[in-house]
Design a protein around this motif. Sequence first.
Motif, short mmCIF file in Angstrom:
data_model
loop_
_atom_site.label_atom_id
_atom_site.label_comp_id
_atom_site.label_asym_id
_atom_site.label_seq_id
_atom_site.Cartn_x
_atom_site.Cartn_y
_atom_site.Cartn_z
N PHE A 106 -3.57 3.37 2.53
CA PHE A 106 -3.53 3.30 3.84
C PHE A 106 -3.52 2.00 4.64
CE2 PHE A 106 -7.89 2.92 2.26
CZ PHE A 106 -8.57 1.80 3.14
N GLY B 76 -0.55 7.45 -1.08
CA GLY B 76 -2.14 7.76 -0.88
C GLY B 76 -2.80 6.32 -0.30
N LYS C 123 -6.32 5.24 11.35
CA LYS C 123 -5.87 4.88 9.89
C LYS C 123 -4.89 5.80 9.33
CE LYS C 123 -8.55 5.30 5.40
NZ LYS C 123 -9.81 5.32 4.78
N THR D 221 -2.10 7.21 6.42
CA THR D 221 -1.97 7.16 4.88
C THR D 221 -0.60 7.34 4.31
OG1 THR D 221 -4.16 8.34 4.79
CG2 THR D 221 -2.79 8.42 2.75
N TYR E 296 0.87 -1.33 0.01
CA TYR E 296 -0.01 0.28 -0.02
C TYR E 296 1.00 1.20 0.05
CZ TYR E 296 -3.48 -3.28 1.01
OH TYR E 296 -4.81 -4.26 0.85
#
Length: 334
Positions: free
Chosen positions: A67, A65, A59, A61, A43
């Motif tokens: 997460f 972009g 969460k 990031t 990710y």
Amino acid sequence: MLARPAGQRREAIEEGDLVIVYESHDRMKAVTVQSGQELNNRYGVFRHADWIGKPFGCKVTGKSGGFVHLLAPSPELWTCVLSHRTQILYIADISFIISYLELRPGCIVAESGTGSGSLTTSLARSVAPSGHVFTFDFHGQRADSARQDFIKNGLDGIVTVEVRDIQGLGFPDKLNGKVDAVFLDLPQPWLAIPSAVNALRSNGALCSFSPCIEQVQRSCETLQKYKFTEIRTFEVLMRRYEVREELLKLLQSEETNNGTWEPIKELFSSPPHKKLCSGMMKDVHSVANECTGSVLDTRDKDMSSRVPGLLMAKPLLETRGHTGYLTFALSYIG
Ligand SMILES: C[S@@+](CC[C@H](N)C(=O)[O-])C[C@H]1O[C@@H](n2cnc3c(N)ncnc32)[C@H](O)[C@@H]1O
């Protein structure tokens, strides 16, 4: 810190904390937060420094972009992420063991073998903050790795790991009469039972995990010989479900041709879903007809009618089968 009582967990992530990086239910990783370090995964790239001060459960990031979620460690999550140095116990057996051994804060537990420490971690949380787990493994390197893991999880004050051949030497005399519960995950657990009698206080509880029924038989014979009572053996199987929204196409029942409408069979016909889903069929069918109402008049021959957004529960494909048998008994010292 796995052993903090509920409600006393720190809210914000700090330098040096252990966090469980959650990508999906089957992709998690334990990471120690070190500002200056980065986590690379599919990710993206995540800077640890960005995590400090954020609440557990948040969460975050990455640079590109993507997460992940940062979870507070718990024994249940640790069992999912630990490095497997041996076969380990999973949550279905673990929760049953904790419950049937009646573990609670202040209890003293003797365990062998330690293995990868999956069970030990849950034992420690149950007896914390005033109890203690003495865990023994005859394999020095495994004992060392487990000790490192307990330190990483903040459990070193509650767990003592020792290298010892429990089948050959039994539990050490220093534990005699002091132990509330003994847990054995050994190839020949019956060899450890005589010393477990010495370690246990009167009415203390013993549990032995064995994959084969022949091991269970020998253990039960030895437990009887040593006057244990309430000897019971269980096999615990867990089936996990995935709940998700499905679009169901409705077809007129071919089997009965009685003019009713049913969700298409293919969704339910592949093993291992078949048995479960045939049981669910009645419910799904009635919901389907409720949702569609007059559109799905039984004389309507339009086969393209659909029920939008029906919530389905399907058993996960990787559901585990037999792991082993759990034999419980109570010591009686008259
Ligand atoms: C299956 S593992 C235990 C896994 C552990 N219950 C867990 O959940 O991670 C069994 C362990 O018993 C240890 N063991 C085998 N024979 C032993 C003995 N005689 N004394 C002490 N430990 C022994 C092995 O080294 C191994 O680490």
